[in-house]
Write an enzyme that holds these catalytic residues in place. Structure first.
Site, PDB file in Angstrom:
ATOM      1  N   SER A 145       0.869  -1.178   0.000  1.00  0.00           N
ATOM      2  CA  SER A 145       0.000   0.000   0.000  1.00  0.00           C
ATOM      3  C   SER A 145       0.903   1.224   0.000  1.00  0.00           C
ATOM      4  O   SER A 145       2.076   1.128   0.391  1.00  0.00           O
ATOM      5  CB  SER A 145      -0.840   0.008   1.283  1.00  0.00           C
ATOM      6  OG  SER A 145      -1.474   1.262   1.471  1.00  0.00           O
ATOM      7  N   TYR A 158      -2.468  -1.169  10.639  1.00  0.00           N
ATOM      8  CA  TYR A 158      -2.400  -1.396   9.194  1.00  0.00           C
ATOM      9  C   TYR A 158      -1.073  -0.873   8.628  1.00  0.00           C
ATOM     10  O   TYR A 158      -0.386  -1.554   7.868  1.00  0.00           O
ATOM     11  CB  TYR A 158      -3.589  -0.678   8.544  1.00  0.00           C
ATOM     12  CG  TYR A 158      -3.746  -0.894   7.056  1.00  0.00           C
ATOM     13  CD1 TYR A 158      -4.288  -2.071   6.558  1.00  0.00           C
ATOM     14  CD2 TYR A 158      -3.376   0.100   6.148  1.00  0.00           C
ATOM     15  CE1 TYR A 158      -4.455  -2.267   5.194  1.00  0.00           C
ATOM     16  CE2 TYR A 158      -3.538  -0.082   4.786  1.00  0.00           C
ATOM     17  CZ  TYR A 158      -4.079  -1.261   4.317  1.00  0.00           C
ATOM     18  OH  TYR A 158      -4.246  -1.447   2.964  1.00  0.00           O
TER      19      TYR A 158
END
Ligand code: NAI
Ligand code: BGC
Length: 257
Positions: A145, A158
């Site tokens: 990401s 995350y």
């Protein structure tokens, strides 16, 4: 076709970016093992496998499994190996996120995110990597990401998992290069998938996210799948240990003056 004859596993391969990737790899000539998480997804995953086969992939199977479970990963990789005739491409795509302020974050939530996003990737790299090493090589693509390098308040678990995947990938790329295994991360920006339903359902939040993207729109899953297909292909044979960012410019800090 970019991936003729290749044998791929896509974790979390039944929705969003994973689904687009399963479809794209099949369209590029690969046999595909679609991993899905919950038993509720079984019929959708079987239908996706059927569609990928009828679109021309040599083989496509759907295999349930939790990437955070060592037993499930071993079972899934063995099945893919037996039914596809090998495994030379792994896409570590499965991932979860759930917003929580750091000072109130429950340990269970922290652990679930790390177990799926990071430990799951490790287990799949280890098990598929053994098969690749024995067969003389392969490719591993991790869906990280932009949050492997952009901090994101409310998502410390995350970001920790995605940042860790960067060094896991880089270390594995060095360690496994002599075995002719390449590793690459693909780092999407904001993509239209179920993980972003909370943003897509809220016009104000969606507008706020779009204003962070120089190209002015969220990305589509097939725009990520295209990068995966290239990174996995022989065209990228000299690419290892790096991250390909596909984010519409989100990481250019468009609001910085
Ligand atoms: P998604 O929610 O559609 O996909 C996640 C998939 O992972 C789902 O199919 C889910 O069932 C599966 N999964 C969750 N836990 C699992 C487990 N324990 N074992 C096996 N599978 C499991 O959302 P999306 O966006 O397609 O996410 C795919 C990946 O892309 C994730 O790793 C996510 O972090 C990453 N990503 C997504 C971005 C976005 O804007 N949509 C941006 C950057 C990265
Ligand atoms: C997250 C998305 C988010 C994107 C950009 C991804 O890793 O899964 O929810 O929109 O990063 O912030």
């Amino acid at each position: 076709m970019l991936l003729e004859g290749r044998k791929a596993i896509v974790t979390g391969g039944n929705t969003g970016i994973g689904k687009a990737t399963s479809e794209r790899l099949g369209a590029e000539g690969a046999s595909v093992c679609i991993n899905y998480y919950s038993a509720k997804e079984a019929s959708d995953a079987e239908a996706l496998a059927e569609q990928i086969r009828s679109d021309g992939a040599p083989r496509a199977i759907a295999v349930q499994g939790d990437v955070g479970s060592e037993d499930d990963v071993k079972r899934m990789v063995t099945r893919a190996h037996d039914q596809l005739g090998g495994v030379d491409l792994l896409v570590n795509n499965a991932g979860i996120e759930k917003q929580a302020p750091l000072l109130e974050m429950e340990l269970d939530l922290w652990s679930a995110v790390i177990q799926t996003n990071l430990t799951g990737a490790f287990l799949c790299i280890r098990e598929a990597g053994k098969i690749m090493a024995a067969a003389g090589g392969g490719t591993i693509v991790n869906m990280s990401s932009v949050h492997e390098f952009i901090p994101w308040p409310g998502f410390a678990h995350y970001c920790a998992s995605k940042g860790a995947i960067k060094l896991l990938m880089e270390t594995a790329a060095r360690e496994l290069a002599p075995k002719r295994i390449r590793l690459v991360n693909v780092a999407p920006g904001a993509i239209v998938t179920p993980i972003n339903q909370f943003v897509l359902d809220d016009p104000e939040q969606k507008h706020a996210v779009e204003s962070e993207i120089p190209l002015g729109r969220m990305g589509q899953p097939d725009e990520i799948a295209a990068a995966v297909a290239w990174a996995a292909s022989a065209q990228a044979d000299y690419v290892t240990g790096t991250t390909i960012v596909v984010d519409g410019g989100m990481s250019l800090y468009p609001k910085f003056v």
